[in-house]
Design an enzyme around this catalytic site. Structure first.
Site, PDB file in Angstrom:
ATOM      1  N   CYS A 196       0.809  -1.223   0.000  1.00  0.00           N
ATOM      2  CA  CYS A 196       0.000   0.000   0.000  1.00  0.00           C
ATOM      3  C   CYS A 196       0.838   1.267   0.000  1.00  0.00           C
ATOM      4  CB  CYS A 196      -0.907   0.015   1.232  1.00  0.00           C
ATOM      5  SG  CYS A 196       0.045  -0.055   2.758  1.00  0.00           S
TER       6      CYS A 196
ATOM      7  N   CYS B 211      -0.983  -5.346   6.327  1.00  0.00           N
ATOM      8  CA  CYS B 211      -0.721  -4.197   7.199  1.00  0.00           C
ATOM      9  C   CYS B 211       0.036  -4.634   8.445  1.00  0.00           C
ATOM     10  CB  CYS B 211      -2.022  -3.539   7.627  1.00  0.00           C
ATOM     11  SG  CYS B 211      -3.157  -3.265   6.277  1.00  0.00           S
TER      12      CYS B 211
END
Ligand code: FES
Length: 148
Positions: free
Chosen positions: A35, A104
């Site tokens: 990301c 994440c």
């Protein structure tokens, strides 16, 4: 929308140990190739133990929650114990993360491990390690960032 556990929501809404340690003994900085978000972890080491730890992230809520959990898990631990904490263990401590958010959770423990590496490198007289790296999990088409 992914469903988060109560622990994730708690750590996201009330993150522990957010901030910066200005005279840190080790700093780990990591970019998430999936990301593009960035995580920074600071540690203060005394008698081979993590005396203090803080984090800063440009990551999402899941990244905030995993970092917060990592800092809680390693505070007061020896460097060896802290090195053994894996991304999966952190996600588990949070009662899991939605699959779409697992990438994440790679940031927090990896950045912590880099901070320990940085501390050891400085202690050995070799100076700081490269400041920003991308995590070493498999991601296609992304090269490691090179920093002096
Ligand atoms: Fe980037 Fe979660 S989307 S850290």
């Amino acid at each position: 929308m992914p469903v988060y556990s109560e622990k994730v929501m708690d750590h996201f809404q009330h993150p522990r140990n957010v901030g910066e340690i200005t005279d840190a003994d080790g700093i780990g900085e990591l970019g998430n190739p999936t990301c593009g978000d960035i995580m920074k972890i600071y540690i203060k080491v005394k008698d081979n133990k993590i005396e203090d730890v803080k984090f800063k992230t440009f990551g999402c809520g899941a990244a905030v929650a995993t970092s917060s959990m990592v800092t809680e898990l390693v505070k007061g631990k020896t460097l060896e114990e802290a090195e053994k904490i894996s991304n999966a263990a952190v996600a588990e401590a949070l009662d899991g993360l939605p699959p779409v958010k697992m990438h994440c959770s790679n940031l927090a423990a990896d950045a912590l491990h880099l901070a320990i590496e940085d501390y050891k490198s400085v202690k050995a007289g070799k100076g700081h390690i490269a400041k920003v790296e991308t995590c070493d999990h498999e991601h296609e088409g992304l090269d490691e960032l090179e920093h002096a």
